[in-house]
Design an enzyme around this catalytic site. Sequence first.
Site, PDB file in Angstrom:
ATOM      1  N   HIS A 375      49.135  41.103  50.050  1.00  0.00           N
ATOM      2  CA  HIS A 375      48.332  40.116  49.320  1.00  0.00           C
ATOM      3  C   HIS A 375      47.629  40.649  48.089  1.00  0.00           C
ATOM      4  O   HIS A 375      46.936  39.894  47.416  1.00  0.00           O
ATOM      5  CB  HIS A 375      47.283  39.503  50.247  1.00  0.00           C
ATOM      6  CG  HIS A 375      47.830  38.457  51.161  1.00  0.00           C
ATOM      7  ND1 HIS A 375      47.973  37.140  50.801  1.00  0.00           N
ATOM      8  CD2 HIS A 375      48.293  38.541  52.433  1.00  0.00           C
ATOM      9  CE1 HIS A 375      48.493  36.460  51.807  1.00  0.00           C
ATOM     10  NE2 HIS A 375      48.696  37.285  52.811  1.00  0.00           N
ATOM     11  N   LYS A 566      36.253  29.995  42.656  1.00  0.00           N
ATOM     12  CA  LYS A 566      36.973  31.052  43.380  1.00  0.00           C
ATOM     13  C   LYS A 566      35.945  32.129  43.686  1.00  0.00           C
ATOM     14  O   LYS A 566      34.805  32.072  43.199  1.00  0.00           O
ATOM     15  CB  LYS A 566      38.115  31.615  42.530  1.00  0.00           C
ATOM     16  CG  LYS A 566      37.703  31.955  41.096  1.00  0.00           C
ATOM     17  CD  LYS A 566      38.884  32.392  40.237  1.00  0.00           C
ATOM     18  CE  LYS A 566      39.779  31.246  39.836  1.00  0.00           C
ATOM     19  NZ  LYS A 566      41.120  31.282  40.337  1.00  0.00           N
ATOM     20  N   ARG A 567      36.325  33.139  44.480  1.00  0.00           N
ATOM     21  CA  ARG A 567      35.399  34.230  44.732  1.00  0.00           C
ATOM     22  C   ARG A 567      34.984  34.866  43.401  1.00  0.00           C
ATOM     23  O   ARG A 567      35.759  34.918  42.454  1.00  0.00           O
ATOM     24  CB  ARG A 567      36.048  35.287  45.637  1.00  0.00           C
ATOM     25  CG  ARG A 567      36.101  34.876  47.105  1.00  0.00           C
ATOM     26  CD  ARG A 567      34.721  34.669  47.710  1.00  0.00           C
ATOM     27  NE  ARG A 567      34.026  35.922  47.938  1.00  0.00           N
ATOM     28  CZ  ARG A 567      33.816  36.452  49.139  1.00  0.00           C
ATOM     29  NH1 ARG A 567      34.202  35.831  50.234  1.00  0.00           N
ATOM     30  NH2 ARG A 567      33.171  37.597  49.262  1.00  0.00           N
ATOM     31  N   LYS A 572      38.785  38.389  38.329  1.00  0.00           N
ATOM     32  CA  LYS A 572      38.982  36.955  38.090  1.00  0.00           C
ATOM     33  C   LYS A 572      38.306  36.498  36.785  1.00  0.00           C
ATOM     34  O   LYS A 572      38.471  35.371  36.348  1.00  0.00           O
ATOM     35  CB  LYS A 572      38.459  36.150  39.289  1.00  0.00           C
ATOM     36  CG  LYS A 572      39.268  36.408  40.565  1.00  0.00           C
ATOM     37  CD  LYS A 572      38.713  35.636  41.755  1.00  0.00           C
ATOM     38  CE  LYS A 572      39.401  35.987  43.065  1.00  0.00           C
ATOM     39  NZ  LYS A 572      40.711  35.329  43.229  1.00  0.00           N
ATOM     40  N   THR A 674      45.934  30.192  44.840  1.00  0.00           N
ATOM     41  CA  THR A 674      46.390  28.904  45.385  1.00  0.00           C
ATOM     42  C   THR A 674      45.508  27.771  44.862  1.00  0.00           C
ATOM     43  O   THR A 674      45.919  26.612  44.863  1.00  0.00           O
ATOM     44  CB  THR A 674      46.380  28.894  46.924  1.00  0.00           C
ATOM     45  OG1 THR A 674      45.140  29.432  47.377  1.00  0.00           O
ATOM     46  CG2 THR A 674      47.525  29.732  47.484  1.00  0.00           C
ATOM     47  N   LYS A 678      46.259  23.672  43.688  1.00  0.00           N
ATOM     48  CA  LYS A 678      45.477  22.498  44.109  1.00  0.00           C
ATOM     49  C   LYS A 678      45.063  21.681  42.895  1.00  0.00           C
ATOM     50  O   LYS A 678      45.138  20.444  42.902  1.00  0.00           O
ATOM     51  CB  LYS A 678      44.241  22.952  44.908  1.00  0.00           C
ATOM     52  CG  LYS A 678      44.605  23.577  46.251  1.00  0.00           C
ATOM     53  CD  LYS A 678      43.464  24.400  46.854  1.00  0.00           C
ATOM     54  CE  LYS A 678      44.014  25.263  47.986  1.00  0.00           C
ATOM     55  NZ  LYS A 678      43.083  26.309  48.421  1.00  0.00           N
TER      56      LYS A 678
END
Length: 840
Positions: A375, A566-567, A572, A674, A678
């Site tokens: 992952h 998101k986290r 990110k 993911t 969405k």
Amino acid sequence: PLSDGDRRKQISVRGIAGLGDVAEVRKSFNRHLHFTLVKDRNVATPRDYYFALAHTVRDHLVGRWIRTQQHYYERDPKRIYYLSLEFYMGRTLQNTMVNLGLQNACDEAIYQLGLDLEELEEIEEDAGLGNGGLGRLAACFLDSMATLGLAAYGYGIRYEFGIFNQKIVDGWQVEEADDWLRYGNPWEKARPEYMLPVHFYGRVEHTPDGVKWIDTQVVLAMPYDTPVPGYKNNTVNTMRLWSAKAPNDFNLQEFNMGDYIEAVLDRNLAENISRVLYPNDNFFEGKELRLKQEYFVVAATLQDIIRRFKSSKFGCRDPVRTCFETFPDKVAIQLNDTHPALSIPELMRILVDVEKVDWDKAWEITKRTCAYTNHTVLPEALERWPVSMFEKLLPRHLEIIYALNQMHLDRVAALYPGDIDRLRRMSVIEEGDCKRINMAHLCVIGSHAVNGVARIHSDIVKNSVFKDFYELEPEKFQNKTNGITPRRWLLLCNPGLADIIAEKIGEGFITDLSQLKKLLDFIDNETFIRDVAKVKQENKLKFAAYLEEQYKVKINPMSMFDVQVKRIHEYKRQLLNCLHAITLYNRIRCNPSKSFVPRTIMIGGKAAPGYHMAKMIIKLITSIGEVINNDPYVGDKLKVIFLENYRVSLAEKVIPAADLSQQISTAGTEASGTGNMKFMVNGALTIGTMDGANVEMAEEAGEENLFIFGMRVEDVEALDRKGYNAREYYESLPELRQAIDQISSGFFSPRDPGCFRDVVNMLMYHDRFKVFADYEAYIKCQGQVDQLFMDPREWTRKVIRNIACSGKFSSDRTITEYAREIWGVEPSATAIPPPNLPRN
């Protein structure tokens, strides 16, 4: 709220309610409410109503659940075991109603009783047994495996406390324990009859009769089962979560001196194993309790798997199979990342030490049974356990790992004689000051299939992370691009959109998302364009009302909803988003009379409690919001909102309301993502880098229908070779310089001017993720977003194209690929007969 007439007229693909169904639901609800209420309480609380409804819906599951398990025992299919330390399930009530086709009946029955279904749904606690992507993926996979009729089981830990609740106090994240079981959980069933022992510590004895692991400490694993319904196919699979219990004699032997109280209190030591979820996402923290959790779930699960393999007749506890030759034909174990990696040495231990299978045969069985999903490629996320910890906690497993590693290195040495460096790189044991076990290497050698979770990620896995292993066994490596379940992420969270899609192309898309391609015929259909835009605007109004009610913030529902949820993590790049917000702010201040496209920038996500930089990023976002949102020059043109306590149930509200989805990680760092999928299926346009599944989204919809910017993987590599110098960008880009100077000088933190010195220092001198290198391209791309947003028709046409091209990103497609290419099973479209019909 809808008028009575509108309620009756409203069509919904979530299940057509017959009058009989409605009456039956009402009757069942009233019966449950009667038994829910304690004798001395005749006034029901909203929570009583929620429990009555949950039990009413659960009644519809139980018969199907029993029948499904009978069906599996009679047919004895190959069973799939999905092992994960995280299952981020969210809420269960609405999902169950949707999958059983009960939602309209329940809605109508509850309405007739003078209650509001949505209000009852809001009472349910999220089951937050995961951090983010990995745990939510596991939840989507369970939904798809049931919908595809696979005999599948999710196995994990029943954490007493899930991911913490996030409070924002004075702009800072504060963690609160998530006591999600406080009021009970109507969806689980304790199964004490299947309780199993798990051993720790002790020592190993080599005897003429074989190896014995003795003098161990025992912890009991108590299973709790949660039903997992497929979509309208009467299949109900099981998620089994283990809870740690101390045995009754725990520590009492040692306390013969009479300290009985102390001994009983010490039971907590054993039961702490399932107390709390580790709140780290993409970060390895080598704590002994975490290793205990990993072995606990593996040891209990493998005993369960082997019991089920041996006694395959329904209701039978006696072993029917004694030979393990056929084990891989009947059992597939999927390791969700390296957290359940101990399945490999544990299966070897059981086969060799307990079942007396020959070592080489046991190794062949183990490899054919296990498969590993990688992952992440971030080095700080890879699990590398100290050998000394294994020696103490799992001495027999350490011996087995050493033996497996020796076998593996002998093979490598034979193929590459004299290549000592290769042996060192490929060893499961890393030498050094502290000897460590590389769990990813253990997974690769112990599995018959290794997959990444998006095409670009799988290529990186083959060409860099496991390059040596790929050269050795290229046939092992595969790609399985992630997906999301369209039941929760379209039907449940965006019924308005699901309805207008169903009107145009029928309901087949719910179980075959590729049918969304049919919407390409309607890209220029004025009615459909208007309907899609109308649904989006309704979702935005609803979310704006929610924010006002929950967080007391007023936002402009006509503004662009620009969302990054998101986290919180440096890779990110929430900081890139912050720099854009500051740049927009400075432009508005500079030219207040100019017309600007109004934006509401929403950023949400949790930071790991020990991750200092992530917590600073949250403080920066809230501080920027504080300044911008209170500046009278800005007014309605720009707002920056931090969405507190982002979780599954909040995602279900914000995603359908978003116009713009931010997926802006540095190329080569986000394995898949993911959330990006969405947003796409819910009609938001993506601004993103060519990273993770963004690459495949751009391929499906056409790159011109996303806002793609910034460095590609090869550009990042080239910049690494050249040497990334943040100061060059700072000095050559005036708007960037201004933004950094403002953060640095305390413009956004007037009461504590040095507040963000760590953030600025990181960005200028230690930024692994090269925020400044993509700043210019990002700001320019955001300008293109503004341009398009000013043309609502053209924007909506792109939205329709994105929705139409999102079919690939269904977890049904992902699971079908796993089933055929890794597990060797075939999905089935045949529904099991419902409980009220004979089985044949």
